[in-house]
Design a protein around this motif. Sequence first.
Motif, short mmCIF file in Angstrom:
data_model
loop_
_atom_site.label_atom_id
_atom_site.label_comp_id
_atom_site.label_asym_id
_atom_site.label_seq_id
_atom_site.Cartn_x
_atom_site.Cartn_y
_atom_site.Cartn_z
N LEU A 40 -8.29 3.46 4.22
CA LEU A 40 -7.12 3.24 5.09
C LEU A 40 -7.39 2.13 6.09
CD1 LEU A 40 -6.10 6.96 5.68
CD2 LEU A 40 -5.08 5.32 4.08
N GLU A 41 -8.58 2.14 6.66
CA GLU A 41 -8.93 1.09 7.63
C GLU A 41 -9.00 -0.28 6.96
OE1 GLU A 41 -9.50 -0.85 11.02
OE2 GLU A 41 -8.92 1.27 10.81
N LEU A 52 -0.64 1.18 1.90
CA LEU A 52 -0.48 2.21 2.93
C LEU A 52 0.82 2.98 2.77
CD1 LEU A 52 -1.83 0.11 5.91
CD2 LEU A 52 -2.97 2.07 4.80
N ASN A 53 1.85 2.34 2.26
CA ASN A 53 3.13 3.02 2.04
C ASN A 53 3.08 4.03 0.91
OD1 ASN A 53 4.39 1.66 4.12
ND2 ASN A 53 5.11 0.02 2.79
N LEU A 54 2.01 4.01 0.13
CA LEU A 54 1.86 4.95 -0.98
C LEU A 54 0.90 6.09 -0.65
CD1 LEU A 54 1.65 2.37 -3.91
CD2 LEU A 54 3.64 3.69 -3.17
N VAL A 55 0.61 6.26 0.65
CA VAL A 55 -0.28 7.32 1.13
C VAL A 55 0.54 8.28 1.98
CG1 VAL A 55 -2.36 7.83 2.47
CG2 VAL A 55 -2.19 5.68 1.21
N ASN A 56 0.42 9.59 1.72
CA ASN A 56 1.15 10.55 2.56
C ASN A 56 0.30 10.96 3.76
OD1 ASN A 56 -0.55 12.71 1.86
ND2 ASN A 56 0.95 13.73 0.57
N ILE A 63 1.72 8.02 -3.76
CA ILE A 63 2.89 8.86 -3.53
C ILE A 63 4.14 8.03 -3.80
CG2 ILE A 63 4.16 10.20 -1.79
CD1 ILE A 63 1.40 11.37 -2.62
N ASP A 64 5.07 8.59 -4.52
CA ASP A 64 6.33 7.89 -4.79
C ASP A 64 7.08 7.71 -3.47
OD1 ASP A 64 9.01 7.23 -5.42
OD2 ASP A 64 8.78 8.13 -7.40
#
Length: 123
Positions: A40-41, A52-56, A63-64
């Motif tokens: 993430l970093e 990052l937009n695909l991580v919940n 993630i969809d």
Amino acid sequence: MLKTWCQKWRDKLKPGTGCLACGCCCELFGGYLHASKADLERWRQLGRDDLLNLVNPYGWIWIDPQDGRRGMPCPFRQRLGSEEVRCAIHDIKPDICRTYPTLDHGRTCVRGIYIPRPPPRPE
């Protein structure tokens, strides 16, 4: 169909070492992975909002973004032919992908190929 495709590889199995880039692991496990804090970093520092937009919020990846569901295969696998897959984000792929197969797997992938420990990530 996926199970049949991966079984085809197992049926052809020959002893050897090293990843053959078949994509079985990406397709079978791609929807059930976590991002590490380091992932993430790294993605934040690189401005990779697409990743990052695909991580919940719980750290599950791929993630969809439309419905928030997990379980889709890795969206960054690129099929080069019927028997080869390439990682489109290889240099910054998640640590969990980089270290697969782990000692827990006997360093053996889903196809039964022994894969030695990967080299350390360059800093």
